[in-house]
Design a protein around this motif. Structure first.
Motif, PDB file in Angstrom:
ATOM      1  N   ASN A  45       0.792  -1.227   0.000  1.00  0.00           N
ATOM      2  CA  ASN A  45       0.000   0.000   0.000  1.00  0.00           C
ATOM      3  C   ASN A  45       0.825   1.280   0.000  1.00  0.00           C
ATOM      4  O   ASN A  45       0.327   2.335   0.379  1.00  0.00           O
ATOM      5  CB  ASN A  45      -0.942   0.002   1.211  1.00  0.00           C
ATOM      6  CG  ASN A  45      -2.008  -1.066   1.102  1.00  0.00           C
ATOM      7  OD1 ASN A  45      -2.462  -1.376   0.014  1.00  0.00           O
ATOM      8  ND2 ASN A  45      -2.395  -1.634   2.231  1.00  0.00           N
ATOM      9  N   SER A 168     -10.175  -1.064   4.617  1.00  0.00           N
ATOM     10  CA  SER A 168     -10.249   0.285   4.060  1.00  0.00           C
ATOM     11  C   SER A 168     -11.415   1.087   4.637  1.00  0.00           C
ATOM     12  O   SER A 168     -11.732   2.161   4.138  1.00  0.00           O
ATOM     13  CB  SER A 168     -10.334   0.263   2.528  1.00  0.00           C
ATOM     14  OG  SER A 168     -10.019   1.516   1.965  1.00  0.00           O
ATOM     15  N   THR A 279      -6.008   9.808  -5.159  1.00  0.00           N
ATOM     16  CA  THR A 279      -6.210   8.408  -4.798  1.00  0.00           C
ATOM     17  C   THR A 279      -7.687   8.102  -4.623  1.00  0.00           C
ATOM     18  O   THR A 279      -8.167   7.038  -5.040  1.00  0.00           O
ATOM     19  CB  THR A 279      -5.443   8.082  -3.506  1.00  0.00           C
ATOM     20  OG1 THR A 279      -4.039   8.238  -3.742  1.00  0.00           O
ATOM     21  CG2 THR A 279      -5.712   6.654  -3.059  1.00  0.00           C
ATOM     22  N   ARG A 283      -9.644   5.376  -6.670  1.00  0.00           N
ATOM     23  CA  ARG A 283     -10.342   4.297  -5.967  1.00  0.00           C
ATOM     24  C   ARG A 283     -11.781   4.167  -6.449  1.00  0.00           C
ATOM     25  O   ARG A 283     -12.286   3.047  -6.656  1.00  0.00           O
ATOM     26  CB  ARG A 283     -10.310   4.554  -4.463  1.00  0.00           C
ATOM     27  CG  ARG A 283     -10.933   3.420  -3.642  1.00  0.00           C
ATOM     28  CD  ARG A 283     -11.008   3.772  -2.168  1.00  0.00           C
ATOM     29  NE  ARG A 283     -11.880   4.912  -1.927  1.00  0.00           N
ATOM     30  CZ  ARG A 283     -11.470   6.077  -1.415  1.00  0.00           C
ATOM     31  NH1 ARG A 283     -10.211   6.258  -1.071  1.00  0.00           N
ATOM     32  NH2 ARG A 283     -12.335   7.052  -1.215  1.00  0.00           N
ATOM     33  N   GLU A 284     -12.454   5.285  -6.619  1.00  0.00           N
ATOM     34  CA  GLU A 284     -13.838   5.220  -7.090  1.00  0.00           C
ATOM     35  C   GLU A 284     -13.894   4.631  -8.498  1.00  0.00           C
ATOM     36  O   GLU A 284     -14.826   3.892  -8.831  1.00  0.00           O
ATOM     37  CB  GLU A 284     -14.459   6.615  -7.056  1.00  0.00           C
ATOM     38  CG  GLU A 284     -14.653   7.159  -5.650  1.00  0.00           C
ATOM     39  CD  GLU A 284     -15.344   6.162  -4.733  1.00  0.00           C
ATOM     40  OE1 GLU A 284     -16.456   5.711  -5.073  1.00  0.00           O
ATOM     41  OE2 GLU A 284     -14.775   5.812  -3.684  1.00  0.00           O
ATOM     42  N   SER A 305      -6.301   3.876   0.634  1.00  0.00           N
ATOM     43  CA  SER A 305      -5.608   3.661  -0.636  1.00  0.00           C
ATOM     44  C   SER A 305      -5.582   2.204  -1.054  1.00  0.00           C
ATOM     45  O   SER A 305      -4.701   1.780  -1.795  1.00  0.00           O
ATOM     46  CB  SER A 305      -4.174   4.188  -0.519  1.00  0.00           C
ATOM     47  OG  SER A 305      -3.516   3.604   0.597  1.00  0.00           O
ATOM     48  N   VAL A 307      -8.399  -1.562  -1.415  1.00  0.00           N
ATOM     49  CA  VAL A 307      -9.762  -2.088  -1.434  1.00  0.00           C
ATOM     50  C   VAL A 307      -9.698  -3.574  -1.092  1.00  0.00           C
ATOM     51  O   VAL A 307      -8.827  -4.295  -1.599  1.00  0.00           O
ATOM     52  CB  VAL A 307     -10.410  -1.889  -2.826  1.00  0.00           C
ATOM     53  CG1 VAL A 307     -11.765  -2.584  -2.897  1.00  0.00           C
ATOM     54  CG2 VAL A 307     -10.558  -0.405  -3.138  1.00  0.00           C
ATOM     55  N   VAL A 346      -4.766   0.695  -4.546  1.00  0.00           N
ATOM     56  CA  VAL A 346      -5.305   1.574  -5.578  1.00  0.00           C
ATOM     57  C   VAL A 346      -4.138   2.182  -6.364  1.00  0.00           C
ATOM     58  O   VAL A 346      -3.208   2.732  -5.786  1.00  0.00           O
ATOM     59  CB  VAL A 346      -6.160   2.693  -4.958  1.00  0.00           C
ATOM     60  CG1 VAL A 346      -6.606   3.683  -6.029  1.00  0.00           C
ATOM     61  CG2 VAL A 346      -7.365   2.097  -4.238  1.00  0.00           C
ATOM     62  N   CYS A 352      -5.321   0.457 -13.119  1.00  0.00           N
ATOM     63  CA  CYS A 352      -6.544  -0.193 -12.625  1.00  0.00           C
ATOM     64  C   CYS A 352      -7.305  -0.862 -13.763  1.00  0.00           C
ATOM     65  O   CYS A 352      -7.825  -1.975 -13.606  1.00  0.00           O
ATOM     66  CB  CYS A 352      -7.432   0.828 -11.918  1.00  0.00           C
ATOM     67  SG  CYS A 352      -6.809   1.398 -10.327  1.00  0.00           S
TER      68      CYS A 352
END
Length: 375
Positions: A45, A168, A279, A283-284, A305, A307, A346, A352
Motif C-alpha cells: 500500500n 479500508s 487516490t 479508488r472510485e 488507498s 480495497v 489503488v 486499474c
C-alpha cells in the motif's frame, strides 16, 4: 456484529515461535512477500511514484553529516506543530511497526483486545511480549463497521485501525473515542489516515482530550519511505516518556529525521492532500470497474488507498493474476477473513483498467475450470 459474549470474541494464548505456529493466521505475513520482479505491485500500500524528487534531495542532503549522531528535536517539534501539540506528546519511531513493539514491551495489560480484521503486527508484537490477546471480529455483513459495545468492558488495552487495513473502512472518530475508559489504553493506528482527504475522523490532535489515547502515524505509505522507516506516536507525556525509555539510543536515523521534518511542512501537507484526493478518485474508478465483475464483492465503504474484495477461489485467482503480471495481497492471513479475500492497492486509472481486465479474464478462466464435468 458480535457482542462480547459471542464466540467471535476469542481469547488467544501467547504466540509460539514461528509464523502461524499458534494455529491461526500467519500474523507475520505482509504484502511485500507478494511482490516480485516484473510484477505490477497491487500488494503493497505504498503510494506509487514516491518519494518525490524534492524529498529525495532533502534526504540526500543529510549524507554529508552522517558522522554526527542523530538529533531528533527539530523533527519532533515539526510533528508537534503539524498536529497542534506540545513536543512532549510526540515520539519518533522507526516506522509504526517499532511503535507496536514499544507498546507491547512497555505496557502491562491484563486484558488486551485487538479489533480485527486489521494490521496484524500489533497482535504479533503483543504475543511476542508474552501477552494474551482477545480478538473482536468485525463482520463483512455489517460493512466491517465498529460498534464500541462489541469491545469487552474488562479490556484495559484496545487496539483498532482507522482507516483499517485491510478493510479500508474509516470509522467515525466518535465511535473510536467511545472506546476510551479510565484505566484503559486506547491505541489507534492511523497509518493510512493521510490517504483520506481532509483526515476528517482523525484523533491525532485529541491526545489531551481523550483519556488513555495513543495515536500511531506512519510517513512511509504516502511518501514512499518504507525502506527508510519513519513514523511517530502521539500520546500523553507520561506514556511518551515510558515508550522512549524502551527505545535504544538514537533509534531514528538522521535521513529519516530530515524526512519527518520535511513531510510536516505546509507545502508537503498540501501535496499529501492533493495525492489523497487523486487516490480517492482512482479508488472510485476501480470500484466502478470491480462492480461490473460477477462474483466480486466489496463490503463496507472503502476510504483508504486500498480495497478489500471477496471472490471464490481467491488463492487460485491470485496465482493466475501473477501469471498475467499482477501481484495482489492475500487476505487469509488477517484474523476474521478467510481464503476468499484479496486486498488491492489503488493505482492510477490506466493500471486499474489493465488489472481489472486481467481479473476479468482470470475469473472467466476459473469459472470454466470449475464448470468442467468430473473426469
Amino acid at each position: 456484529m458480535h457482542t462480547p459474549t459471542d464466540p467471535a470474541v476469542r481469547p488467544t494464548a501467547p504466540r509460539p515461535d514461528g509464523p502461524g505456529a499458534h494455529g491461526g493466521p500467519d500474523l507475520r505475513h505482509h504484502g511485500d512477500a507478494e511482490v516480485g520482479e516484473g510484477l505490477v505491485d497491487l500488494a503493497v500500500n505504498v503510494r506509487a511514484g514516491t518519494p518525490p524528487r524534492w524529498l529525495k534531495e532533502r534526504i540526500a542532503a543529510t549524507l554529508d553529516s552522517l558522522a554526527a549522531y542523530p538529533d531528533g528535536r527539530e523533527a519532533r517539534a515539526a510533528v508537534a506543530r503539524r498536529h497542534g501539540l506540545a513536543p512532549d506528546r510526540v515520539l519518533l519511531t522507526a516506522g509504526a511497526a517499532e511503535a507496536f513493539v514499544l507498546l507491547a514491551r512497555t505496557l502491562r495489560p491484563r486484558h488486551a483486545v485487538v479489533v480485527h480484521p486489521q494490521f496484524t503486527e500489533p497482535e504479533a508484537a503483543l504475543r511476542d511480549a508474552g501477552h494474551a490477546v482477545e480478538r473482536v471480529l468485525l463482520e463483512p455483513e455489517d460493512g466491517f463497521r465498529l460498534d464500541p459495545r462489541a469491545v469487552p468492558e474488562h479490556a484495559d488495552l484496545v487496539v483498532v485501525g482507522n482507516p483499517t487495513n485491510p478493510t479500508s473502512v474509516l470509522h467515525p472518530a466518535g465511535a473510536v473515542a467511545a472506546l476510551a475508559r479510565p484505566g484503559r489504553t486506547l491505541v489507534v493506528d492511523e497509518a493510512f489516515m493521510d490517504a483520506v482527504p481532509g483526515e476528517p475522523e482523525s484523533l491525532a490532535d485529541a491526545v489531551d482530550r481523550v483519556p488513555g489515547l495513543v495515536v500511531l502515524r506512519s510517513l512511509t505509505k504516502t511518501w514512499g519511505l518504507a525502506g527508510l522507516r519513519i513514523g511517530y506516536v502521539l500520546a500523553a507525556p507520561d506514556v511518551i516518556a515510558g515508550l522512549e525509555r524502551s527505545q535504544p539510543l538514537w533509534p531514528v536515523s538522521a535521513p529519516a529525521l530530515a524526512a519527518a521534518a520535511a513531510c510536516c511542512e505546509p507545502s508537503a501537507l498540501a501535496e499529501a492532500e492533493e495525492a489523497a484526493r487523486r487516490t480517492a478518485a482512482d479508488r472510485e474508478h476501480l470500484l466502478g470497474l470491480l462492480g461490473g465483475l460477477p462474483g466480486v464483492e466489496v463490503h463496507g465503504t472503502p476510504a483508504a488507498s486500498f480495497v478489500l474484495v471477496r471472490t471464490d477461489g481467491a488463492a487460485r485467482v491470485r496465482a493466475l493474476l501473477r501469471e498475467r503480471g499482477f501481484a495482489v495481497r492475500r487476505g487469509d492471513t488477517f484474523p476474521g477473513l478467510g481464503p476468499d479475500w484479496l486486498r488491492l492497492a489503488v493505482r492510477d486509472v490506466p493500471t486499474c483498467e489493465r488489472f481489472v481486465q486481467a481479473l476479468s479474464e482470470v475469473l472467466a478462466q476459473t469459472r470454466r475450470t470449475f464448470a468442467r464435468p468430473a473426469g
